[in-house]
Write a protein that holds these residues in place. Structure first.
Motif, PDB file in Angstrom:
ATOM      1  N   LEU A 126       0.820  -1.192   0.000  1.00 16.19           N
ATOM      2  CA  LEU A 126       0.000   0.000   0.000  1.00 16.19           C
ATOM      3  C   LEU A 126       0.867   1.260   0.000  1.00 16.19           C
ATOM      4  O   LEU A 126       2.076   1.209  -0.112  1.00 16.19           O
ATOM      5  N   VAL A 127       0.186   2.399   0.130  1.00  9.49           N
ATOM      6  CA  VAL A 127       0.852   3.680   0.283  1.00  9.49           C
ATOM      7  C   VAL A 127       0.823   4.054   1.760  1.00  9.49           C
ATOM      8  O   VAL A 127      -0.233   4.045   2.390  1.00  9.49           O
ATOM      9  N   LYS A 128       1.981   4.371   2.316  1.00  9.22           N
ATOM     10  CA  LYS A 128       2.068   4.759   3.722  1.00  9.22           C
ATOM     11  C   LYS A 128       2.276   6.260   3.813  1.00  9.22           C
ATOM     12  O   LYS A 128       3.129   6.822   3.133  1.00  9.22           O
ATOM     13  N   LEU A 129       1.489   6.923   4.660  1.00 13.76           N
ATOM     14  CA  LEU A 129       1.560   8.364   4.842  1.00 13.76           C
ATOM     15  C   LEU A 129       2.132   8.671   6.218  1.00 13.76           C
ATOM     16  O   LEU A 129       1.625   8.176   7.243  1.00 13.76           O
ATOM     17  N   LEU A 130       3.185   9.488   6.272  1.00 11.79           N
ATOM     18  CA  LEU A 130       3.797   9.945   7.517  1.00 11.79           C
ATOM     19  C   LEU A 130       3.581  11.450   7.652  1.00 11.79           C
ATOM     20  O   LEU A 130       3.985  12.205   6.768  1.00 11.79           O
ATOM     21  N   VAL A 131       2.964  11.893   8.741  1.00 12.75           N
ATOM     22  CA  VAL A 131       2.667  13.309   8.942  1.00 12.75           C
ATOM     23  C   VAL A 131       3.364  13.787  10.214  1.00 12.75           C
ATOM     24  O   VAL A 131       3.019  13.349  11.323  1.00 12.75           O
ATOM     25  N   LYS A 132       4.334  14.682  10.038  1.00 14.18           N
ATOM     26  CA  LYS A 132       5.013  15.279  11.188  1.00 14.18           C
ATOM     27  C   LYS A 132       4.250  16.527  11.626  1.00 14.18           C
ATOM     28  O   LYS A 132       3.940  17.384  10.804  1.00 14.18           O
ATOM     29  N   VAL A 133       3.953  16.603  12.911  1.00 12.94           N
ATOM     30  CA  VAL A 133       3.218  17.748  13.456  1.00 12.94           C
ATOM     31  C   VAL A 133       4.238  18.765  13.966  1.00 12.94           C
ATOM     32  O   VAL A 133       4.892  18.555  14.990  1.00 12.94           O
ATOM     33  N   ASP A 158       5.388  -1.835  -7.052  1.00 18.10           N
ATOM     34  CA  ASP A 158       5.177  -3.152  -6.470  1.00 18.10           C
ATOM     35  C   ASP A 158       5.874  -3.253  -5.112  1.00 18.10           C
ATOM     36  O   ASP A 158       6.082  -4.346  -4.585  1.00 18.10           O
ATOM     37  N   THR A 159       6.240  -2.100  -4.563  1.00 15.71           N
ATOM     38  CA  THR A 159       6.763  -2.028  -3.203  1.00 15.71           C
ATOM     39  C   THR A 159       6.037  -0.917  -2.467  1.00 15.71           C
ATOM     40  O   THR A 159       5.312  -0.119  -3.071  1.00 15.71           O
ATOM     41  N   LEU A 160       6.237  -0.859  -1.179  1.00 15.23           N
ATOM     42  CA  LEU A 160       5.558   0.141  -0.360  1.00 15.23           C
ATOM     43  C   LEU A 160       6.023   1.545  -0.723  1.00 15.23           C
ATOM     44  O   LEU A 160       7.212   1.833  -0.752  1.00 15.23           O
ATOM     45  N   VAL A 161       5.077   2.452  -1.019  1.00  9.93           N
ATOM     46  CA  VAL A 161       5.369   3.854  -1.292  1.00  9.93           C
ATOM     47  C   VAL A 161       5.141   4.651  -0.009  1.00  9.93           C
ATOM     48  O   VAL A 161       4.099   4.523   0.639  1.00  9.93           O
ATOM     49  N   ILE A 162       6.130   5.475   0.365  1.00 10.06           N
ATOM     50  CA  ILE A 162       6.036   6.277   1.589  1.00 10.06           C
ATOM     51  C   ILE A 162       5.953   7.754   1.213  1.00 10.06           C
ATOM     52  O   ILE A 162       6.800   8.275   0.491  1.00 10.06           O
ATOM     53  N   ILE A 163       4.921   8.430   1.711  1.00  7.20           N
ATOM     54  CA  ILE A 163       4.742   9.871   1.518  1.00  7.20           C
ATOM     55  C   ILE A 163       4.976  10.554   2.865  1.00  7.20           C
ATOM     56  O   ILE A 163       4.342  10.207   3.863  1.00  7.20           O
ATOM     57  N   GLU A 164       5.872  11.518   2.886  1.00  8.36           N
ATOM     58  CA  GLU A 164       6.142  12.277   4.101  1.00  8.36           C
ATOM     59  C   GLU A 164       5.671  13.719   3.919  1.00  8.36           C
ATOM     60  O   GLU A 164       5.936  14.341   2.883  1.00  8.36           O
ATOM     61  N   THR A 165       4.979  14.250   4.906  1.00  5.39           N
ATOM     62  CA  THR A 165       4.495  15.621   4.838  1.00  5.39           C
ATOM     63  C   THR A 165       4.499  16.230   6.240  1.00  5.39           C
ATOM     64  O   THR A 165       4.779  15.528   7.223  1.00  5.39           O
ATOM     65  N   GLU A 166       4.195  17.518   6.330  1.00  9.42           N
ATOM     66  CA  GLU A 166       4.280  18.235   7.604  1.00  9.42           C
ATOM     67  C   GLU A 166       3.003  19.020   7.838  1.00  9.42           C
ATOM     68  O   GLU A 166       2.498  19.683   6.935  1.00  9.42           O
TER      69      GLU A 166
END
Length: 342
Positions: free
Chosen positions: A26-33, A174-182
């Motif tokens: 899947l797509v993994k979303l990382l959100v830094k506060v 075909d691998t995990l996609v990581i999205i990083e945002t703030e």
């Protein structure tokens, strides 16, 4: 035959079709506060003797839009929380979406007073707060009520931290996609104070500031201004060592707002409302137009009123009542301390 059979097996293996991407990846979303520069919360503290609010969240909502039409495609929630090396909260979760171009809007989903509506259209999604009750108006506006005819008075908003990613392309994978945002707050926090004489006669105190933004279309980072609104909040007793003379008593507060409306003329007016120890309503009103233009207000969000609010001795009969016959019974005013969890 054995050789031929082996060739057939080899041909079968070499012609095996694989999917374009593994649906289990899947797509993994990382959100830094990021709250490192929020005035009167994490920096620019004027009065350390009063409770300082905190900003935290354990749940974030993800809205996924079509960047061409602005229509809502899907939504998800982030509830996995970690603290990074810088001490910042990072919330994460997986999004079950295919490859393509997307707009992402992420915000904290655990705000008691700040509400969000119109999520189906990206340009329309808006954060706001409810109006204060008629009972609160009657109790605290009193003889000044006519000054607020036609003005909406809203509750103080909670901090809403928002992250935006527009036209974000997710390629076939075909691998995990990581999205990083703030994520950063869309709410302003101010410190307000006024010098007081006769503090011993104050039992309860609130303030109302008019001429502020009522909401935020936060997908566009746009503060609304039509109509302007007032924000209502409680005051606490404290002292300010910077005041000259022996009496350093102040009524003050750290309060939240959707913000001052830039480049729009609005009458910024504050009304202080005190219920004295006899149950009478005593009020003081002054303009904040000049104060909002001071260096303290612009750089630090400090609204420091140099006037003195005199609270008369209720035994002398020099009080301003609300004219409604409302005489509440009041006890000793206790200053509460605690955290505001968002």
């Amino acid at each position: 035959m054995k050789v031929l059979s082996g060739l057939i097996v080899m041909m079968t293996v070499s012609c095996e079709r694989r999917p374009l991407f593994d649906p289990n990846e899947l797509v993994k979303l990382l959100v830094k506060v990021n709250i490192s520069t929020v005035a009167n919360v994490t920096c620019d503290i004027y009065n350390e003797n009063i409770p300082i609010p905190t900003i935290s969240t354990d749940m974030m909502r993800v809205l996924i839009y079509d960047p061409e039409t602005g229509s809502l495609l899907s939504q998800s929630f982030l509830s996995s929380k970690e603290i990074n090396e810088e001490g910042e909260a990072v919330l994460s979760g997986t999004l079950n979406i295919s490859h393509g171009d997307y707009d992402f809007i992420v915000y904290n989903f655990d705000t008691p007073t700040t509400q969000v509506t119109s999520e189906s259209e990206e340009k329309a999604v808006i954060a706001y707060t409810d109006k204060i009750s008629e009972a609160v108006k009657t109790k605290y506006l009193g003889s000044k009520a006519q000054n607020f005819v036609g003005l909406t008075i809203n509750e103080e908003p909670d901090h809403l931290v928002v992250a935006r990613e527009r036209n974000y392309r997710i390629s076939p994978h075909d691998t995990l996609v990581i999205i990083e945002t703030e994520a950063r707050t869309i709410i302003d926090t101010y410190y307000l104070q006024i010098h007081v004489e006769g503090m011993q006669y104050a039992s309860q105190a609130t303030a109302i500031i008019s001429g502020l933004s009522p909401s935020n279309k936060f997908a566009l980072d746009l503060r609304t201004n039509d109509p302007t609104t007032g924000v209502y909040f409680d005051l606490v007793k404290s002292t300010d060592k910077n005041i000259r003379g022996e009496n350093k008593d102040v009524l003050c507060a750290v309060f939240n707002t959707f913000g001052k409306i830039e480049d729009v003329e609005s009458d910024l007016l504050v009304t202080f409302n005190v219920i004295d120890t006899a149950g009478n309503l005593v009020q003081y009103e002054t303009s904040l137009n000049t104060i909002f233009q001071t260096e303290e207000a612009i750089k630090h969000h400090w609204l420091l009123i140099e006037d003195t609010f005199v609270i008369p001795d209720p035994g002398n009969g020099n009080t301003t009542t609300n004219g409604s016959g409302f005489q509440p019974e009041v006890g000793e005013w206790e200053q509460e301390e605690g955290e505001i969890n968002l």
